[in-house]
Write an enzyme that holds these catalytic residues in place. Sequence first.
Site, PDB file in Angstrom:
ATOM      1  N   HIS A   1      66.488 -24.307  20.547  1.00  0.00           N
ATOM      2  CA  HIS A   1      65.038 -24.484  20.469  1.00  0.00           C
ATOM      3  C   HIS A   1      64.492 -24.936  21.810  1.00  0.00           C
ATOM      4  O   HIS A   1      65.110 -25.737  22.503  1.00  0.00           O
ATOM      5  CB  HIS A   1      64.688 -25.524  19.401  1.00  0.00           C
ATOM      6  CG  HIS A   1      63.313 -25.329  18.846  1.00  0.00           C
ATOM      7  ND1 HIS A   1      63.055 -24.521  17.759  1.00  0.00           N
ATOM      8  CD2 HIS A   1      62.115 -25.813  19.231  1.00  0.00           C
ATOM      9  CE1 HIS A   1      61.764 -24.532  17.488  1.00  0.00           C
ATOM     10  NE2 HIS A   1      61.159 -25.303  18.372  1.00  0.00           N
TER      11      HIS A   1
ATOM     12  N   ASP B   1      56.364 -29.569   8.640  1.00  0.00           N
ATOM     13  CA  ASP B   1      56.185 -29.175  10.041  1.00  0.00           C
ATOM     14  C   ASP B   1      55.320 -27.930  10.135  1.00  0.00           C
ATOM     15  O   ASP B   1      54.496 -27.809  11.037  1.00  0.00           O
ATOM     16  CB  ASP B   1      57.528 -28.939  10.740  1.00  0.00           C
ATOM     17  CG  ASP B   1      57.297 -28.485  12.181  1.00  0.00           C
ATOM     18  OD1 ASP B   1      56.629 -29.237  12.925  1.00  0.00           O
ATOM     19  OD2 ASP B   1      57.712 -27.377  12.545  1.00  0.00           O
TER      20      ASP B   1
ATOM     21  N   ARG C   1      48.194 -29.370  14.560  1.00  0.00           N
ATOM     22  CA  ARG C   1      48.269 -29.904  15.933  1.00  0.00           C
ATOM     23  C   ARG C   1      47.824 -28.856  16.950  1.00  0.00           C
ATOM     24  O   ARG C   1      47.196 -29.167  17.956  1.00  0.00           O
ATOM     25  CB  ARG C   1      49.702 -30.363  16.242  1.00  0.00           C
ATOM     26  CG  ARG C   1      50.091 -31.639  15.502  1.00  0.00           C
ATOM     27  CD  ARG C   1      51.596 -31.893  15.607  1.00  0.00           C
ATOM     28  NE  ARG C   1      52.084 -31.957  16.946  1.00  0.00           N
ATOM     29  CZ  ARG C   1      53.225 -31.373  17.372  1.00  0.00           C
ATOM     30  NH1 ARG C   1      54.009 -30.716  16.531  1.00  0.00           N
ATOM     31  NH2 ARG C   1      53.610 -31.468  18.624  1.00  0.00           N
TER      32      ARG C   1
ATOM     33  N   SER D   1      58.924 -32.623  15.174  1.00  0.00           N
ATOM     34  CA  SER D   1      58.638 -31.239  14.799  1.00  0.00           C
ATOM     35  C   SER D   1      59.886 -30.377  15.020  1.00  0.00           C
ATOM     36  O   SER D   1      60.326 -29.635  14.137  1.00  0.00           O
ATOM     37  CB  SER D   1      57.476 -30.722  15.651  1.00  0.00           C
ATOM     38  OG  SER D   1      57.406 -29.327  15.618  1.00  0.00           O
TER      39      SER D   1
HETATM   40  N1  URA Z   1      58.172 -26.753  19.527  1.00  0.00           N
HETATM   41  C1  URA Z   1      58.081 -27.190  18.248  1.00  0.00           C
HETATM   42  O1  URA Z   1      58.708 -26.638  17.356  1.00  0.00           O
HETATM   43  N2  URA Z   1      57.302 -28.244  17.995  1.00  0.00           N
HETATM   44  C2  URA Z   1      56.598 -28.886  18.948  1.00  0.00           C
HETATM   45  O2  URA Z   1      55.914 -29.839  18.631  1.00  0.00           O
HETATM   46  C3  URA Z   1      56.687 -28.425  20.280  1.00  0.00           C
HETATM   47  C4  URA Z   1      57.481 -27.349  20.547  1.00  0.00           C
END
Ligand code: URA
Length: 433
Positions: free
Chosen positions: A82, A161, A168, A183
């Site tokens: 990620h 999330d 957000r 997140s």
């Molecule tokens: N990637 C995510 O999954 N969440 C975030 O808040 C920022 C980047």
Amino acid sequence: MTMYDLIIKKKRGMALTKEEIHFMIQGYVSEKIPDYQMSAMMMAICFRGMNENETKELTLAMAHSGDMMDLSHVEGIKVDKHSTGGVGDKTSLVLGPMAASVGIPVAKMAGRGLGHTGGTIDKLESIRGFSTELSEETFIRNVNDIHIAIAGQTRNLAPADKKLYALRDVTGTVDQMSLIASSIMSKKLAAGADAIILDVKTGDGAFMKSLEDARALAKEMVTIGRLAGKRMKAVISDMDQPLGYAVGNALEVKEAINTLQGHGPEDLTELAVTLGSYMAVAAEKAETFEEGRELMNETLQNGNAWRKFCEFVKAQGGDVSQVKEPSRLPSAQYIVPVQSPVSGFTADIKTEEIGRISLLLGGGRETKESIIDPAVGIVLCRKKGEYIEKGDTLAYLHANAKEKLSAAEERLLAAWSWSDTPVKAKSIIKEVI
Ligand code: URA
């Protein structure tokens, strides 16, 4: 307990308890807490922060807000990757197939665009028919059969999330360390992989502008992951210029295809090979990082990674003919060159602004309901340190709305700076944690 009281408590800078955090997340997912109260809470967190314990509890509450995927019947050590978000960051499109092609089971849960940054799900959806809404059965079957599945959050996996991310994105509450850590890590824990490789971006185009903040975020996520029993590694990479040359969903898919075919930009290739090497070590497909690099370079050169990408697109319902012939991917009506007003070496590119110009052209969302345009964006012709003659093309704007072009051109030129003397570009990999 009421959400109103919790907002006031956070506004005054006090720490929320485990019970309060779980109450807030459960209430939000079950729609007892409305978006406007959650927006106020997100903003209070942006101003007041969260301590380590609050961040851990928020992560766990979000991870457990839906089902936790059980990948125990997928063979091998499952690896997820990620990024904390960048401009032009199409790494997962390249890296996923690279890793899968050497037998690493890639079980990835990805996100949509966030703030000025792009998201893997939006990019993949620019391929006709491509579905990221996978049932748990399909996700597991694909990882078992072809070693790769990339899914977005469904109603069942980390739904907190999914909702918070969208909120957000449009309320200016993205760039807060605890919100980013929870997140990312909630998705990763819910998706059930055994090992997680993080790409933590730093620089103007990242949410963490300073190396110090990026390091702190990386450490926070690594700690949360290890506490949950995961193998963790974080690579801190440069985001002081867009990654590669293309910014915009379909444009980035095209650049990812070039990279998988072995002729991608140097920075993107190096980042994918580095992250892939750590994935190979974590999955026990390589004993050392160097061995991992060899594996990754080989799969790019012998065409296996590219073939795996086609297999992956097909398995998730995408139109393979479009990726084999990228000119059939969505393309914009207007492709307009922006000329350099001076001669010189590119000294600085305001990267967040490049991401925002792509949003202005329609590549991102202004409200939760906005529909993005997969075809639009920017393709740079020069990167930092590269020389350009006055009048040569600096970048191409890809747009469908003609009226947005002049503002986009003006902003692009304002985001650029030149130097008369040679400028050294920064290396893409900064640190490994
Ligand atoms: N990637 C995510 O999954 N969440 C975030 O808040 C920022 C980047």
